[in-house]
Structure formats: structure tokens, C-alpha cells
Design an enzyme around this catalytic site. Structure first.
Site, PDB file in Angstrom:
ATOM      1  N   ASP A  45       0.848  -1.189   0.000  1.00  0.00           N
ATOM      2  CA  ASP A  45       0.000   0.000   0.000  1.00  0.00           C
ATOM      3  C   ASP A  45       0.886   1.242   0.000  1.00  0.00           C
ATOM      4  OD1 ASP A  45      -2.307   1.860   0.838  1.00  0.00           O
ATOM      5  OD2 ASP A  45      -3.280  -0.101   0.824  1.00  0.00           O
ATOM      6  N   HIS A 312      -3.959   6.073   3.562  1.00  0.00           N
ATOM      7  CA  HIS A 312      -4.631   4.877   3.049  1.00  0.00           C
ATOM      8  C   HIS A 312      -4.103   3.584   3.673  1.00  0.00           C
ATOM      9  CE1 HIS A 312      -5.901   1.928  -0.088  1.00  0.00           C
ATOM     10  NE2 HIS A 312      -6.918   2.757  -0.255  1.00  0.00           N
ATOM     11  N   SER A 496     -11.116  -0.718  -1.375  1.00  0.00           N
ATOM     12  CA  SER A 496      -9.875  -0.689  -0.588  1.00  0.00           C
ATOM     13  C   SER A 496     -10.133  -1.048   0.867  1.00  0.00           C
ATOM     14  CB  SER A 496      -9.236   0.702  -0.648  1.00  0.00           C
ATOM     15  OG  SER A 496      -8.625   0.935  -1.885  1.00  0.00           O
TER      16      SER A 496
END
Length: 546
Positions: A45, A312, A496
């Protein structure tokens, strides 16, 4: 108005667990709590913050992250140049600033490898925006102060030149001063905040057993507070030298010595070694609150400063395995699992991944013998091809690693599943769905819809006939984010978020299988997921199930 009833509020919608019956795994069996303990998950990620709340330890007290790696090279510092220890106990950094060394630091050779890096090269873009706002405000105040001072001096000089009792020579002298002051004023007006960011020296050395590193963070707050404008401008404006004595300190750690040399006292800093050995991270300053890790490569010639490129990755990690001792509703799916953060989102490219970073990431997955991989990253794709999906196939079929990835957010049309799962059938592609509990908790809606897929979740099949999206999982959560955001958690939704939810569920399952010494294969796990999923009433042609 009735009082708010905390007993009826669906708290488990914050981190959706009821939908997949996660809580049943936490039930004790013979004194054991099956929470994913013993399972290693690699997170490909944008990088994770090991200092984020909920991402520090497991319920058993183990470190949550066993390694934090930057596969992009966005924080790499070239430290191939060397500098010897000076007689005054300093080392001249690559920036030209002398760095005061702690005599307790072991360095048998007295030779240091030196490098430097501009902070904004690796800072997350939202953080750059936040700290530059602080600097811009300070800059404006300081510039106005300078301009006001100049205007005051010009007024005094104009009064002096208009006096009747001064000589011609004095008039010429004052006129020259006025011209100089006007020129200086013009130059000050041109000055703007260039937003270039602070520059940090990096020192690396071998203490006889380990490579050690110090990043000079002593002057970062001075940049944010615009104190780096102080010396020359203040002297020029006030035309004083008596209160700018060469021995006066700029602050307690950055000062000018008797020879007029800039000294940064880095002896107060703690040397760092590779994260996997120390399991320690640092924080650059109390203003940016950016946590960082260090990895040293190539015999000290490269120092990697590892920070997340966005929020994220930490959010994804929290869904998989966050652990809060005092609030189980905020825990991830598998709080007992451990993780490896592999940063593939390059800060320099707006968090875009590169093939080089992806391939490096897979090598680390293999090196650490990870049980699971979660990759909530990707783009739309048409045909299966490329070195990365080929290497994923090898990782899954040869080494038995289970690879889970987000389907993409390009729905609701069919055949919108993106890379990487659309490029190979070895990846378990995950779509996003919601439930009434999630809608009520996360979005606060009064009109609660039934369980269904989000409209934007990508669908299969792929153009070569594969499913593309094999199951759906809850696609929203309030999960931890890096500390530099000045917030503990955040609501995000997307495939996600669905992918780590499914990944955490699989981690729980693998933990039980490992504990009971039951062998498994990626194909067997995938088949079990699909066959045990409930039909959520989603269009069957897309093969989306939950």
C-alpha cells in the site's frame, strides 16, 4: 427529545464484524482466543504508520509491525560520501552545517557517511500543505514586521533630511541612506515563501556491530516557524551588531560558534538502526508529528527514511488487525496478527505505484514467508499481462501465499474489475457491500437500506472469462490513520476497505488452522470463502456474493 441510547447504537458498525461473524472467532476454546495470532500479513500500500493508535501492539504484547519498508525509494538518501570527525567534536554535514556529535556514540573509525535530503521529497502531500500553512502565516507576520521597521526608518530619515540646520555633506549622507533603505525595501517586497521545505543532514556510521543513523531534525521547527529568516534580515533592518554576538544562540540546539559557524547539536538525538532489528520509530518534530523508520542498505551507502505517502495504508492495516485494549468495537478483524508494511505508493508520483516497487514488494513477501497479502491498490485493466501478475502466480502456487486484492471502484458496469486481480486468477478479488448497521453507524442515515453492493464497486467477469470479483465484504470502516493528520481515525469507504476486511477474516481462519496444525492451500481457502458466502441479492451475472 429522548436521550441517546448507547446500548442500542450499532457500535460494531464502526469496524464491521457482525456481517462476517468475526466475533465467533474470538470465543475462547480451551482457554485460547483465536484472533489471528501467529499469522503474518503483508500490506502492499502507501505505507503504514507504526505509531498510529491501534497499530502498535497485538493483544499478546507483540509488536504489530515486524518490519516497515519503502519499496519505492522515495525516502532514499545517498550517504556514499564520507566526512571525518573534526577536532572540535563536530562533523561537517553535506549541507555545510557543522553537526555536534555525541561522544558516547561508538564509531571506531571516526569516519561518518554523510548525505542530505529535502523533507518535502518524502513528506505526504497533505502534511506539506498543513505545515506550509503554518509557515506562511509566520512568514506574513515577519515580513510585515520588516516592512513596518523599514517604513519607520524611512520616515525618520526623511525628517532628518528636511531639517534646515544640516550641512550639504549630511544631506548627501542621509540621501544615500534613504536610497539604500528604499532598495532594501524593494528587495524585501520581492521575498516570498518559496515552500521549498527544510533540508536535513543524514549521518550514518558503523558502531562495530550495526549500521547506525541520525537524521538531523534539530532545525525543522525553525523552518516551520520561519525563524530561518532571523539573522541577516533582522540585522539589516535594525542596523545593529551589538545584540547579534557571534556566541549568541539561535536556540538551544542550533547556534553560531565563536568562528561564526552554524552548529546543529545533534548529540541530543537517538541513533536509529534498521526497524526490523530495533522495532523503533522516531518522530520528526512536534509540529508535523510525522513518524518515520530507518532502513540502511549497501554498507551504509543508502539510508531509507520510511514514512507513509498517505493515510490509506494505515487505514487498511487498522481494518485487518488494529488492537485497542479498552474498546474491542474499534479492533480490526484479526487483532492478533502481525504485519509487514511494504510501501508501493511513491510519494514523488502522487502515491502512484511503479513496477519496480511492486516487484520489490513481492520479494519481501517471499523473504518474510508471509501467510497473507493485502493489496488495496490498482487501476483499470483490460487484458492479463505483465511481470507482476506472473510473479503473483508464482508466489501463490509455489509458496502458498494467499493474495487478496480490491476489485476497484469503477462499477456498476460489468467487466470493470481492475488490476491486479483481473490480470490473474490466483488473486482473490474483493468487491464492496454495505449493511444497515454500517449505514446507520458510519453515515448516520435515517432511511436504512437493505444489505447490497455499493453502486460504484467494480464487477466481473474479466474479458478472458474469469470471475474477477470473487466475493464481497463490508466496504467501509472508521479506522486508524497516521498521527500527522492530527486525528486518531477516519471514515473511508471503497473496495480498498472491503479487501482488508476479507483479509482479516482469512487471517482469523489461518490462525485457527495453524493452531490445530491443519494444512491448507490458497485454492482451498478461496473455495471455502466462495462456498460459505451468503447471497446478498446482488446481480448474479457479476458473481458478487458476501
Amino acid at each position: 427529545m429522548d436521550d441517546f441510547d448507547t446500548n442500542t447504537f450499532p457500535k460494531f458498525g464502526v469496524m464491521p464484524k457482525q456481517e462476517t461473524e468475526v466475533l465467533k472467532f474470538f470465543a475462547a476454546e480451551n482457554g485460547k482466543n483465536f484472533n489471528g495470532n501467529g499469522v503474518i500479513v503483508a500490506i502492499l500500500d502507501g505505507g503504514c504508520d507504526p505509531g498510529a493508535q491501534g497499530l502498535m501492539v497485538t493483544p499478546e504484547g507483540k509488536p504489530k509491525f515486524i518490519d516497515v519498508i519503502d519499496a519505492t525509494g522515495s525516502g532514499d538518501v545517498d550517504t556514499s560520501k564520507t566526512a571525518k570527525l573534526n577536532d572540535d567534536g563536530t562533523v561537517t554535514g553535506l549541507s555545510g552545517i557543522k553537526l555536534k556529535i555525541n561522544p558516547k556514540w561508538k564509531n571506531p573509525s571516526n569516519v561518518f557517511k554523510v548525505g542530505m535530503i529535502r523533507a518535502y521529497k518524502f513528506f505526504p502531500k497533505p502534511l506539506v500543505k498543513r505545515v506550509e500553512k503554518i509557515r506562511s502565516e509566520k512568514f506574513g507576520i515577519k515580513k510585515k514586521k520588516y516592512m513596518d521597521s523599514i517604513e519607520g526608518k524611512l520616515d525618520e530619515l526623511i525628517k532628518d533630511i528636511n531639517k534646515k540646520d544640516i550641512s550639504v555633506a549630511e544631506q548627501k549622507s542621509i540621501k544615500a541612506k534613504i536610497d539604500d533603505m528604499k532598495t532594501f525595501k524593494s528587495e524585501i517586497e520581492k521575498i516570498s515563501n518559496d515552500k521549498c521545505g527544510p533540508i536535513m543532514d543524514v549521518l550514518c556510521w558503523n558502531d562495530g556491530t550495526e549500521w547506525c543513523c541520525v537524521v538531523d531534525t534539530t532545525n525543522i521547527n525553525k523552518y516551520y516557524n520561519c525563524e530561518d529568516m532571523y539573522v541577516n534580515s533582522e540585522v539589516s533592518v535594525d542596523e545593529k551588531t551589538d545584540d547579534t554576538d557571534s556566541d549568541a544562540k539561535m536556540d538551544s540546539y542550533c547556534y553560531i560558534n565563536n568562528n561564526g559557524e552554524r552548529i546543529n547539536d545533534i548529540s541530543i538525538l537517538t541513533p536509529m538502526i534498521n526497524y526490523k532489528k530495533s522495532l523503533k520509530y522516531g518522530t520528526l518534530s512536534d509540529i508535523d508529528l510525522l513518524n518515520y523508520c530507518i532502513n540502511i542498505y549497501d554498507d551504509g551507502n543508502i539510508v531509507s527514511i520510511v514514512v507513509p505517502s498517505s493515510s490509506h495504508g494505515s487505514h487498511v492495516a487498522g481494518i485487518i488487525g488494529a488492537y485497542y485494549k479498552d474498546d474491542i468495537t474499534r479492533n480490526g478483524m484479526a487483532p492478533g496478527c502481525q504485519m509487514i508494511s511494504i510501501k508501493i505508493g511513491d510519494t514523488r508520483l502522487g502515491t502512484m505505484e511503479t513496477n519496480q516497487a511492486l516487484m520489490r514488494g513481492l520479494n519481501y513477501v517471499k523473504e518474510y514467508k508471509c501467510d497473507l497479502v493485502n493489496m488495496s491498490y490498482g487501476e483499470p485493466s483490460t487484458f492479463p499481462s505483465g511481470a507482476f501478475p506472473n510473479e503473483v502466480d508464482r508466489l501463490v502456487w509455489k509458496y502458498g501465499t494467499i493474495f487478496i486484492s480490491s476489485a476497484g471502484n469503477d462499477g456498476p458496469c460489468l467487466s470493470t474489475a481492475g488490476a491486479p486481480q483481473s490480470a490473474t486468477n490466483s488473486i482473490v478479488g474483493i468487491g464492496a457491500m454495505f449493511t444497515p448497521n454500517m449505514i446507520k453507524t458510519e453515515y448516520g442515515l435515517c432511511d436504512i437500506p437493505n444489505m447490497n453492493a455499493y453502486t460504484w464497486t467494480s464487477r466481473g467477469p474479466t474479458l478472458d472469462g474469469a470471475l474477477g470479483v470473487k466475493i464481497c465484504a463490508p466496504g467501509g470502516a472508521i479506522s486508524p490513520i497516521p498521527t500527522y493528520n492530527l486525528s486518531k481515525s477516519q471514515l473511508m469507504n471503497g473496495t480498498s476497505m472491503a479487501s482488508p476486511n476479507a483479509c482479516g477474516n482469512v487471517a482469523l481462519l489461518l490462525g485457527i488452522l495453524k493452531d490445530k496444525k491443519i494444512k491448507y492451500t490458497p485454492t482451498g481457502i478461496e473455495t471455502a470463502l466462495i462456498n460459505s458466502a451468503s447471497n446478498a441479492g446482488i446481480e448474479t451475472i457479476a458473481k458478487d456474493m458476501v
